[in-house]
Design a protein around this motif. Structure first.
Motif, PDB file in Angstrom:
ATOM      1  N   ILE A 105       5.897   2.726   6.167  1.00  0.00           N
ATOM      2  CA  ILE A 105       4.946   1.602   6.817  1.00  0.00           C
ATOM      3  C   ILE A 105       5.774   0.318   6.453  1.00  0.00           C
ATOM      4  CG2 ILE A 105       3.114   0.391   6.717  1.00  0.00           C
ATOM      5  CD1 ILE A 105       1.593   3.072   5.876  1.00  0.00           C
ATOM      6  N   SER A 106       6.396  -0.216   7.441  1.00  0.00           N
ATOM      7  CA  SER A 106       7.175  -1.548   7.292  1.00  0.00           C
ATOM      8  C   SER A 106       6.481  -2.297   8.408  1.00  0.00           C
ATOM      9  CB  SER A 106       8.580  -1.366   7.532  1.00  0.00           C
ATOM     10  OG  SER A 106       9.347  -2.509   7.536  1.00  0.00           O
ATOM     11  N   SER A 107       5.473  -3.307   7.723  1.00  0.00           N
ATOM     12  CA  SER A 107       4.889  -4.272   8.495  1.00  0.00           C
ATOM     13  C   SER A 107       4.824  -5.575   7.999  1.00  0.00           C
ATOM     14  CB  SER A 107       3.427  -3.639   8.973  1.00  0.00           C
ATOM     15  OG  SER A 107       2.674  -4.463   9.639  1.00  0.00           O
ATOM     16  N   HIS A 118       6.164   5.545   2.008  1.00  0.00           N
ATOM     17  CA  HIS A 118       6.928   4.341   1.481  1.00  0.00           C
ATOM     18  C   HIS A 118       6.482   3.183   2.161  1.00  0.00           C
ATOM     19  CE1 HIS A 118      10.640   1.773   1.001  1.00  0.00           C
ATOM     20  NE2 HIS A 118      10.598   1.561   2.226  1.00  0.00           N
ATOM     21  N   ILE A 119       6.014   2.120   1.548  1.00  0.00           N
ATOM     22  CA  ILE A 119       5.340   1.096   1.832  1.00  0.00           C
ATOM     23  C   ILE A 119       6.188  -0.318   1.599  1.00  0.00           C
ATOM     24  CG2 ILE A 119       3.265  -0.646   1.768  1.00  0.00           C
ATOM     25  CD1 ILE A 119       1.791   1.855   0.813  1.00  0.00           C
ATOM     26  N   ASP A 120       6.534  -0.950   2.882  1.00  0.00           N
ATOM     27  CA  ASP A 120       7.319  -2.223   2.572  1.00  0.00           C
ATOM     28  C   ASP A 120       6.504  -3.310   3.492  1.00  0.00           C
ATOM     29  OD1 ASP A 120       8.972  -4.101   2.403  1.00  0.00           O
ATOM     30  OD2 ASP A 120      10.837  -3.129   3.351  1.00  0.00           O
ATOM     31  N   THR A 121       5.694  -3.790   2.692  1.00  0.00           N
ATOM     32  CA  THR A 121       4.860  -4.921   3.390  1.00  0.00           C
ATOM     33  C   THR A 121       4.764  -6.179   2.423  1.00  0.00           C
ATOM     34  OG1 THR A 121       2.857  -3.680   2.169  1.00  0.00           O
ATOM     35  CG2 THR A 121       3.369  -2.998   4.525  1.00  0.00           C
ATOM     36  N   PRO A 122       5.248  -7.223   2.885  1.00  0.00           N
ATOM     37  CA  PRO A 122       5.227  -8.460   2.103  1.00  0.00           C
ATOM     38  C   PRO A 122       3.901  -9.102   1.939  1.00  0.00           C
ATOM     39  CG  PRO A 122       6.233  -8.992   4.101  1.00  0.00           C
ATOM     40  CD  PRO A 122       6.266  -7.322   3.923  1.00  0.00           C
ATOM     41  N   CYS A 123       2.971  -9.093   2.879  1.00  0.00           N
ATOM     42  CA  CYS A 123       1.743  -9.684   2.724  1.00  0.00           C
ATOM     43  C   CYS A 123       0.435  -8.873   2.238  1.00  0.00           C
ATOM     44  CB  CYS A 123       1.447 -10.047   4.285  1.00  0.00           C
ATOM     45  SG  CYS A 123       2.586 -11.442   4.814  1.00  0.00           S
ATOM     46  N   LEU A 124       0.689  -7.424   2.118  1.00  0.00           N
ATOM     47  CA  LEU A 124      -0.436  -6.451   1.664  1.00  0.00           C
ATOM     48  C   LEU A 124      -0.871  -7.019   0.756  1.00  0.00           C
ATOM     49  CD1 LEU A 124      -1.577  -3.592   2.657  1.00  0.00           C
ATOM     50  CD2 LEU A 124      -0.173  -2.647   0.964  1.00  0.00           C
ATOM     51  N   SER A 125      -2.268  -7.406   0.557  1.00  0.00           N
ATOM     52  CA  SER A 125      -2.992  -7.669  -0.623  1.00  0.00           C
ATOM     53  C   SER A 125      -4.229  -6.608  -1.172  1.00  0.00           C
ATOM     54  CB  SER A 125      -3.942  -8.802   0.001  1.00  0.00           C
ATOM     55  OG  SER A 125      -4.506  -8.721   1.054  1.00  0.00           O
ATOM     56  N   VAL A 126      -4.506  -5.655  -0.322  1.00  0.00           N
ATOM     57  CA  VAL A 126      -5.456  -4.734  -0.716  1.00  0.00           C
ATOM     58  C   VAL A 126      -4.762  -3.110  -0.483  1.00  0.00           C
ATOM     59  CG1 VAL A 126      -7.896  -3.586  -0.137  1.00  0.00           C
ATOM     60  CG2 VAL A 126      -7.486  -6.343  -0.395  1.00  0.00           C
ATOM     61  N   LEU A 127      -5.091  -2.195  -1.474  1.00  0.00           N
ATOM     62  CA  LEU A 127      -4.577  -0.791  -0.907  1.00  0.00           C
ATOM     63  C   LEU A 127      -5.624  -0.137  -1.251  1.00  0.00           C
ATOM     64  CD1 LEU A 127      -2.368   1.212  -0.233  1.00  0.00           C
ATOM     65  CD2 LEU A 127      -1.445   1.066  -2.485  1.00  0.00           C
ATOM     66  N   GLU A 128      -5.886   1.074  -0.532  1.00  0.00           N
ATOM     67  CA  GLU A 128      -6.968   2.256  -0.913  1.00  0.00           C
ATOM     68  C   GLU A 128      -6.342   3.529  -0.772  1.00  0.00           C
ATOM     69  OE1 GLU A 128     -10.845   1.741   0.814  1.00  0.00           O
ATOM     70  OE2 GLU A 128     -10.958  -0.544   0.532  1.00  0.00           O
ATOM     71  N   PHE A 129      -6.359   4.230  -1.793  1.00  0.00           N
ATOM     72  CA  PHE A 129      -5.754   5.582  -1.660  1.00  0.00           C
ATOM     73  C   PHE A 129      -6.751   6.661  -2.195  1.00  0.00           C
ATOM     74  CE2 PHE A 129      -3.281   9.179  -3.642  1.00  0.00           C
ATOM     75  CZ  PHE A 129      -2.731   9.354  -2.679  1.00  0.00           C
ATOM     76  N   SER A 144       4.752  11.379  -3.890  1.00  0.00           N
ATOM     77  CA  SER A 144       5.930  10.717  -3.857  1.00  0.00           C
ATOM     78  C   SER A 144       5.547   9.247  -3.251  1.00  0.00           C
ATOM     79  CB  SER A 144       7.190  11.246  -3.365  1.00  0.00           C
ATOM     80  OG  SER A 144       8.361  10.448  -3.319  1.00  0.00           O
ATOM     81  N   PHE A 145       5.654   8.201  -4.120  1.00  0.00           N
ATOM     82  CA  PHE A 145       5.264   6.980  -3.505  1.00  0.00           C
ATOM     83  C   PHE A 145       6.211   5.660  -3.884  1.00  0.00           C
ATOM     84  CE2 PHE A 145       2.238   3.335  -3.866  1.00  0.00           C
ATOM     85  CZ  PHE A 145       1.244   3.567  -2.789  1.00  0.00           C
ATOM     86  N   SER A 146       6.381   5.028  -2.895  1.00  0.00           N
ATOM     87  CA  SER A 146       7.542   3.827  -2.988  1.00  0.00           C
ATOM     88  C   SER A 146       6.537   2.747  -2.586  1.00  0.00           C
ATOM     89  CB  SER A 146       8.679   4.045  -2.181  1.00  0.00           C
ATOM     90  OG  SER A 146       9.439   2.865  -2.249  1.00  0.00           O
ATOM     91  N   LEU A 147       6.411   1.442  -3.265  1.00  0.00           N
ATOM     92  CA  LEU A 147       5.659   0.346  -2.915  1.00  0.00           C
ATOM     93  C   LEU A 147       6.521  -0.868  -3.294  1.00  0.00           C
ATOM     94  CD1 LEU A 147       3.021  -0.878  -2.344  1.00  0.00           C
ATOM     95  CD2 LEU A 147       2.469  -0.701  -4.604  1.00  0.00           C
ATOM     96  N   ASN A 148       6.878  -1.532  -1.992  1.00  0.00           N
ATOM     97  CA  ASN A 148       7.167  -2.887  -2.276  1.00  0.00           C
ATOM     98  C   ASN A 148       6.270  -3.990  -1.469  1.00  0.00           C
ATOM     99  OD1 ASN A 148       9.016  -5.208  -2.378  1.00  0.00           O
ATOM    100  ND2 ASN A 148       9.836  -4.707  -0.395  1.00  0.00           N
ATOM    101  N   ALA A 149       5.439  -4.436  -2.169  1.00  0.00           N
ATOM    102  CA  ALA A 149       4.227  -5.241  -1.657  1.00  0.00           C
ATOM    103  C   ALA A 149       3.797  -6.481  -2.917  1.00  0.00           C
ATOM    104  CB  ALA A 149       3.098  -4.282  -1.584  1.00  0.00           C
ATOM    105  N   PRO A 150       4.827  -7.491  -2.870  1.00  0.00           N
ATOM    106  CA  PRO A 150       4.432  -8.426  -3.783  1.00  0.00           C
ATOM    107  C   PRO A 150       3.259  -9.180  -3.853  1.00  0.00           C
ATOM    108  CG  PRO A 150       6.107  -9.010  -2.171  1.00  0.00           C
ATOM    109  CD  PRO A 150       5.922  -7.802  -2.122  1.00  0.00           C
ATOM    110  N   ALA A 151       2.538  -9.188  -2.769  1.00  0.00           N
ATOM    111  CA  ALA A 151       1.388  -9.894  -2.627  1.00  0.00           C
ATOM    112  C   ALA A 151       0.158  -8.984  -2.813  1.00  0.00           C
ATOM    113  CB  ALA A 151       1.094 -10.628  -1.177  1.00  0.00           C
ATOM    114  N   LEU A 152       0.289  -7.657  -3.450  1.00  0.00           N
ATOM    115  CA  LEU A 152      -1.010  -6.816  -3.633  1.00  0.00           C
ATOM    116  C   LEU A 152      -1.481  -7.484  -4.659  1.00  0.00           C
ATOM    117  CD1 LEU A 152      -1.886  -4.184  -2.529  1.00  0.00           C
ATOM    118  CD2 LEU A 152      -0.577  -3.113  -4.341  1.00  0.00           C
ATOM    119  N   SER A 153      -2.825  -7.651  -4.609  1.00  0.00           N
ATOM    120  CA  SER A 153      -3.710  -7.979  -5.795  1.00  0.00           C
ATOM    121  C   SER A 153      -4.859  -6.942  -6.259  1.00  0.00           C
ATOM    122  CB  SER A 153      -4.256  -9.460  -5.183  1.00  0.00           C
ATOM    123  OG  SER A 153      -5.039  -8.966  -4.196  1.00  0.00           O
ATOM    124  N   GLN A 154      -5.152  -6.264  -5.259  1.00  0.00           N
ATOM    125  CA  GLN A 154      -6.051  -5.132  -5.881  1.00  0.00           C
ATOM    126  C   GLN A 154      -6.118  -3.962  -5.057  1.00  0.00           C
ATOM    127  OE1 GLN A 154      -9.567  -7.727  -4.412  1.00  0.00           O
ATOM    128  NE2 GLN A 154     -10.231  -5.798  -3.166  1.00  0.00           N
TER     129      GLN A 154
END
Length: 504
Positions: free
Chosen positions: A295-297, A315-326, A332-342
């Motif tokens: 997911i690159s959005s 694999h998540i590459d999302t600069p604006c992602l703020s909320v994640l539910e799993f 196997s998890f790769s996360l590039n989401a600098p704006a993630l807050s919760q």
């Protein structure tokens, strides 16, 4: 006259809007003043309970049936005398042989009155489907139409619903061509909902340029759907684990996409996502044929992945992602989401053993930079990392300040003290810990010494860039913890393990 009856009409109508429909009827019978209001009431909602009577010990079934017939007659006389009507809702099951005729007449009355919102959920004649009159689709005042458990029949030629903006078909029988004609006859339609409909097979909606949202849920037999809507912003599809070809690639302005119980594969998903550069919300649930997600959005703000059991890599590459539910097992998890807050994480392991807990520690470390993290567990046992692993691995969430634990089955969970101890290893310097279950929400609030007042790291937190709660805790406050035994156990635990000054 009583003081309430002297109030202005708009206020009295507002008061009536909070009452069940039967109580409104009783009020109008007792007073001419209230009767006047009844005929100018803007919204009429009649449900099944309104027309049903259970005979008491002194009544016969025939007596109760007579009361029901009196209510039906009362409704008809009321609809004949209406002066203004904004919304009419009818949810009922009429078993009588002439029930369809009765509903037809009522619909005629409200259409002549210029009703704006019409909701008809009706079964007639011992469970048969009610044929919605064609004149409904020639009415120019309707803006909202909801039809349930009925049947839509052709023809629709020459009929235009020029004011219609929202259509919901719930459990209706309607073939593809009927729905296409209906939608094409609503040039300003903005919202469509198709839920549990029968008769749909291959549905293509073209040139619906004003359409903003569309929900398609649980339509058995639907194997193909296509939408051409340049302004569509939200699309939700809930299948029944059966293959269905979904074509929404022309909806370039899509911002919300929800897919549930759909037999889609990785290639389709990746091709689909690439078509929506403005996507802000993505939810995937119980899509069991997905295996590996990339997911690159650039605009995605919220991502939900729930119950997709075959997914092993994300694999998540999302600069604006703020909320994640799993929700699912460790993957196997790769996360590039600098704006993630919760984030909200529910891990459901098939086997509880040390290798799984090691994977969990590594998985949770991806969320260390968050301020707020919610863990969800059936019993709370997934957060109780074994002691031998606590002595080997570093705490994964040393940066998290607000840690929440939601327990689904609290009767089978460890004690409150054991849960707190486990959470304080996972997040060794939180500002708050919240444990929520069917027994309420219990909160612990922590205040720490300033960093300048702390001399050195201790051996238990030497591998961390912070000093853990045991050596920096200054003050502790309990909220909503009322059981004396739990309070005493917590106090003893903190007095034995922390160098704190005060417990409130």
């Amino acid at each position: 006259m009583d003081l309430i009856s002297e109030l202005p009409d708009p206020i009295l109508q507002h008061i009536l809007s909070f009452l069940p429909i039967k109580q409104i009827v009783q009020a109008t019978i007792l007073s001419k003043r209230w009767s006047h209001l009844w005929f100018t009431f803007p919204s009429f909602e009649f449900d099944t309970n309104f027309f049903q009577f259970e005979p008491n010990l002194l009544e016969t079934k025939q007596s109760a049936e007579n009361k029901r017939l009196q209510l039906i007659n009362f409704v008809e006389q009321t609809l004949k005398q209406l002066k203004c009507l904004r919304k009419f809702t009818l949810h009922t099951d009429f078993p009588g042989p002439n029930s369809a005729t009765v509903v037809d007449q009522w619909i005629d009355y409200v259409l002549k009155n210029g009703v704006g919102e019409l909701e008809i959920v009706v079964t007639v004649e011992n469970g048969k489907r009610y044929n919605l009159p064609q004149r409904v689709f020639a009415n120019q005042s309707l803006t909202v139409l909801t039809v349930g458990d009925c049947k839509l029949c052709p023809p629709f030629e020459g009929l235009k619903l020029l004011s219609m903006k929202r259509v919901s078909l719930l459990g209706v029988f309607a073939e593809d061509e009927i729905v296409k004609r209906l939608v094409s006859n609503c040039p300003l339609i903005e919202h469509i909902k198709l839920n549990s409909c029968l008769g749909l097979r291959s549905l293509w909606l073209c040139e619906t340029n004003e359409l903003i949202t569309m929900e398609v849920q649980n339509n058995s037999g639907l194997y193909e759907i296509g939408i051409e809507a340049m302004n569509l912003q939200a699309f939700e599809f809930r299948g029944q684990f059966q293959p269905c070809c979904i074509n929404i690639s022309s909806c370039k302005n899509l911002k919300t996409l929800k897919l549930s119980m759909v037999a889609i594969k990785d290639d389709w998903f990746h091709d689909c996502i690439s078509e929506f550069p403005l996507l802000e919300m993505l939810a995937l649930s119980y899509c069991h044929m997905l295996e590996s997600l990339r997911i690159s959005s650039p605009h995605l703000k919220k991502f939900i992945l729930c119950g997709c059991e075959s997914v092993t890599r994300v694999h998540i590459d999302t600069p604006c992602l703020s909320v994640l539910e799993f929700s699912g097992d460790v993957i196997s998890f790769s996360l590039n989401a600098p704006a993630l807050s919760q984030a909200n994480v529910e891990l459901s392991p098939r086997i509880f053993d040390n290798p799984w807990f090691v994977k969990q520690i590594e998985f949770l470390a991806h969320f260390n930079h968050l301020k707020v993290l919610t863990l969800q567990s059936r019993t709370g046992k997934t957060v109780t990392v074994p002691q031998e692993l606590r002595e080997t691995f570093a705490s994964p969430l040393y940066g998290v300040k607000h840690l929440k634990l939601k327990i689904i089955k609290p009767l089978f969970s460890p004690s409150l003290k054991d849960l707190v101890e486990a959470l304080l290893w996972i997040a060794p310097q939180p500002d708050t810990i919240t444990i929520e279950s069917g027994f309420g929400k219990k909160i612990l609030k922590f205040v720490y010494e300033k960093a300048t007042n702390i001399a050195v790291h201790h051996c238990c937190c030497a591998s961390l860039p912070i000093t853990c709660w045991k050596h920096s805790l200054k003050e502790l406050k309990f909220e909503n913890i009322r059981e004396d035994e739990e309070i005493n156990n917590l106090k003893n635990f903190f007095h034995e393990n922390a160098e704190l000054c005060c417990i409130i």
